[in-house]
Design an enzyme around this catalytic site. Structure first.
Site, PDB file in Angstrom:
ATOM      1  CG  HIS A 214      50.495   3.416  18.924  1.00 45.53           C
ATOM      2  ND1 HIS A 214      50.450   2.629  17.794  1.00 45.53           N
ATOM      3  CD2 HIS A 214      49.402   3.037  19.650  1.00 45.53           C
ATOM      4  CE1 HIS A 214      49.405   1.834  17.852  1.00 45.53           C
ATOM      5  NE2 HIS A 214      48.750   2.062  18.972  1.00 45.53           N
TER       6      HIS A 214
ATOM      7  CD  GLU B 170      52.678   3.581  15.141  1.00 48.85           C
ATOM      8  OE1 GLU B 170      52.926   3.323  16.333  1.00 48.85           O
ATOM      9  OE2 GLU B 170      52.085   2.787  14.397  1.00 48.85           O
TER      10      GLU B 170
HETATM   11  P1  PGA Z   1      43.907  -2.044  21.608  1.00 44.67           P
HETATM   12  O1  PGA Z   1      44.666  -0.875  20.837  1.00 44.67           O
HETATM   13  O2  PGA Z   1      42.914  -1.366  22.509  1.00 44.67           O
HETATM   14  O3  PGA Z   1      43.246  -2.841  20.531  1.00 44.67           O
HETATM   15  O4  PGA Z   1      44.929  -2.803  22.366  1.00 44.67           O
HETATM   16  C1  PGA Z   1      45.151   0.219  21.531  1.00 44.67           C
HETATM   17  C2  PGA Z   1      46.010   1.073  20.650  1.00 44.67           C
HETATM   18  O5  PGA Z   1      46.687   0.530  19.743  1.00 44.67           O
HETATM   19  O6  PGA Z   1      46.037   2.299  20.854  1.00 44.67           O
END
Ligand code: PGA
Length: 241
Positions: free
Chosen positions: A138, A143
């Site tokens: 995503h 999603e």
């Molecule tokens: P994260 O999340 O930087 O906490 O890994 C990234 C995202 O879900 O887009």
């Protein structure tokens, strides 16, 4: 796509912050698209350091965040409003009226989404968009799905995203199930995109992003169609490419 592999997370954060500061130097009225999550925290810390050292000035910068949880008030510690204030906005000279984050608590979320895209358009479109990436591909909260939305919209979070994000909440049940996110069109219309990924958990997602086929089942793969994307990786995130 330009892929840059940095030695570690600190180097990645420094390069990302330099790219943002460089864009602001080039255009002091930059419209900057921002991301939340663990990955950009180092970049924000470095931007604050640069601001305090007089190396970057946010006076005329306008920001648009990618997304916000539905139903979390701006002062909720896990809301993205709260995150952005804590990790960036409270420490720099950006004008509050130039900060834009979707209002996940709006009583009319459809209108909020429509208005958000309108505000981006009125600001002249996003000049530079910062992105993180989910392990499921995503970007923002777009999603994996059979169909992806073009515009800012309300989305049901996937089971994987709810699970991954539950680390920030006291219990699994507290993780919001819905969010407002920029759509794929909103993101793809940005002039430039910088995607950040760090750590082994992102390695498979990065392989699919840079060299997998295009599919709505992996939204980040569509970035291959954009003409100005830079992917900044640390060694672990790059380990499968
Ligand atoms: P994260 O999340 O930087 O906490 O890994 C990234 C995202 O879900 O887009």
């Amino acid at each position: 796509m330009i892929v840059k592999i940095l030695e570690n997370y600190m180097e990645l954060s420094k390069i990302a912050a330099s790219m943002v500061a460089g864009e602001i130097k080039r255009d002091d009225k930059l419209v900057l698209g921002l991301a939340t999550g663990s990955t950009p925290e180092g970049m924000y810390a470095e931007l604050i350091r640069k601001f305090k050292a007089g190396e970057v000035d946010f006076t005329d910068v306008t920001t648009f965040n990618l997304d916000e949880y539905a139903s979390l008030a701006p002062d909720h510690p896990q809301s993205y409003h709260f995150f952005m204030n804590k990790h960036l906005f409270d420490h720099i000279n950006i004008k509050p009226e130039n900060i834009n984050i979707p209002d996940g608590c709006s009583s009319d979320l459809d209108h909020e989404c429509y208005e958000y895209d309108l505000r981006i358009e009125e600001a002249g479109g996003i000049g530079l968009q910062i992105l993180g990436i989910g392990t499921n591909g995503h970007i923002g909260f777009n999603e994996p799905a059979e169909m992806l939305c073009v515009h800012t919209h309300l989305v049901d979070l996937s089971a994987e995203t709810i699970k991954v994000n539950s680390r920030f909440f006291e219990s699994f049940d507290q993780v919001p199930r819905k969010a407002v996110t920029m759509g794929m069109g909103t993101i793809m219309h940005a002039e430039k995109i910088v995607l950040l990924a760090s750590g082994k958990s992102k390695a498979a997602a990065i392989r699919q992003t840079v060299s997998g086929g295009l599919t709505t089942a992996f939204p980040a793969s569509l970035l291959q169609l954009h003409k100005n994307v830079t992917v900044l990786l640390d060694r672990e995130a790059a380990s499968l490419i």
